[in-house]
Write a protein that holds these residues in place. Structure first.
Motif, PDB file in Angstrom:
ATOM      1  N   GLU A 264      51.444  19.626  30.938  1.00 18.45           N
ATOM      2  CA  GLU A 264      52.577  19.135  30.149  1.00 18.45           C
ATOM      3  C   GLU A 264      52.644  17.607  30.058  1.00 18.45           C
ATOM      4  OE1 GLU A 264      57.382  19.922  29.809  1.00 18.45           O
ATOM      5  OE2 GLU A 264      56.304  20.596  31.581  1.00 18.45           O
TER       6      GLU A 264
ATOM      7  N   TYR B  21      50.541  30.983  23.153  1.00 19.64           N
ATOM      8  CA  TYR B  21      51.612  30.200  23.760  1.00 19.64           C
ATOM      9  C   TYR B  21      51.682  30.508  25.251  1.00 19.64           C
ATOM     10  CZ  TYR B  21      53.229  29.923  18.903  1.00 19.64           C
ATOM     11  OH  TYR B  21      53.314  29.721  17.544  1.00 19.64           O
TER      12      TYR B  21
ATOM     13  N   ASN C  75      55.962  25.614  22.677  1.00 25.81           N
ATOM     14  CA  ASN C  75      55.621  26.614  23.688  1.00 25.81           C
ATOM     15  C   ASN C  75      56.871  27.143  24.391  1.00 25.81           C
ATOM     16  OD1 ASN C  75      52.420  26.951  24.685  1.00 25.81           O
ATOM     17  ND2 ASN C  75      52.826  25.247  23.305  1.00 25.81           N
TER      18      ASN C  75
ATOM     19  N   TYR D 112      54.199  20.316  20.440  1.00 27.57           N
ATOM     20  CA  TYR D 112      53.766  21.626  20.933  1.00 27.57           C
ATOM     21  C   TYR D 112      54.326  21.949  22.311  1.00 27.57           C
ATOM     22  CZ  TYR D 112      50.989  22.221  16.831  1.00 27.57           C
ATOM     23  OH  TYR D 112      50.617  22.376  15.516  1.00 27.57           O
ATOM     24  N   THR D 113      54.768  20.934  23.041  1.00 28.06           N
ATOM     25  CA  THR D 113      55.423  21.194  24.322  1.00 28.06           C
ATOM     26  C   THR D 113      56.697  21.998  24.060  1.00 28.06           C
ATOM     27  OG1 THR D 113      54.500  19.186  25.276  1.00 28.06           O
ATOM     28  CG2 THR D 113      56.420  20.140  26.385  1.00 28.06           C
TER      29      THR D 113
ATOM     30  N   HIS E 141      53.961  30.793  28.535  1.00 27.32           N
ATOM     31  CA  HIS E 141      55.362  30.947  28.918  1.00 27.32           C
ATOM     32  C   HIS E 141      55.676  29.941  30.027  1.00 27.32           C
ATOM     33  CE1 HIS E 141      59.188  32.514  29.985  1.00 27.32           C
ATOM     34  NE2 HIS E 141      59.092  33.499  29.103  1.00 27.32           N
TER      35      HIS E 141
ATOM     36  N   ILE F  39      50.054  34.002  29.065  1.00 27.11           N
ATOM     37  CA  ILE F  39      49.655  33.461  27.768  1.00 27.11           C
ATOM     38  C   ILE F  39      49.847  34.546  26.713  1.00 27.11           C
ATOM     39  CG2 ILE F  39      47.817  32.386  26.425  1.00 27.11           C
ATOM     40  CD1 ILE F  39      46.658  31.391  29.115  1.00 27.11           C
TER      41      ILE F  39
ATOM     42  N   VAL G  55      50.479  23.603  28.390  1.00 26.41           N
ATOM     43  CA  VAL G  55      50.905  23.705  26.992  1.00 26.41           C
ATOM     44  C   VAL G  55      49.675  23.955  26.122  1.00 26.41           C
ATOM     45  CG1 VAL G  55      51.877  22.381  25.062  1.00 26.41           C
ATOM     46  CG2 VAL G  55      52.876  22.166  27.342  1.00 26.41           C
TER      47      VAL G  55
END
Length: 108
Positions: free
Chosen positions: A58, A34, A72, A68-69, A36, A26, A4
């Motif tokens: 993660e 971000y 993403n 932010y987890t 994927h 990325i 992440v």
């Protein structure tokens, strides 16, 4: 599980992680990068090269950056799974969490 990218990346966009990623997962938004979640192979190559320490496994995302987890994941709601960031280039989009932040990074 996946890696992440969290808030320290906002308005920095160093891209060292992009160059290191062997699977091109990325993606570049307008203000941050971000990862994927379905394309990441959990190799960890991106994490040590990030100059602002914005990349976490993660399960290891600090509590203050836990949103932010989801960010993403949400970034790819409209983009889908193109099969490589180099095919897409800079999207010019960000998730609302990032768009709402004041300017950050060097010079701000």
């Amino acid at each position: 599980m996946t890696y992440v990218i969290a808030e320290p990346c906002v308005d920095v966009l160093d891209r060292a992680c992009v160059e290191e990623c062997p699977v091109d997962c990325i993606y570049e938004g307008d203000r941050m990068l971000y990862i994927h979640p379905d394309e990441c192979v959990d190799c960890g190559a991106c994490e040590p090269v990030c100059p602002v320490e914005a990349i976490y496994y993660e399960d290891d995302v600090p509590a203050q950056w836990s949103p932010y987890t989801k960010a993403n994941v949400d970034f790819f709601d409209d983009l889908g799974s193109p099969g490589g960031a180099s095919k897409v280039g800079r999207t010019g989009n960000d998730v609302p969490l990032v768009s709402a932040l004041p300017p950050m990074g060097e010079g701000h």
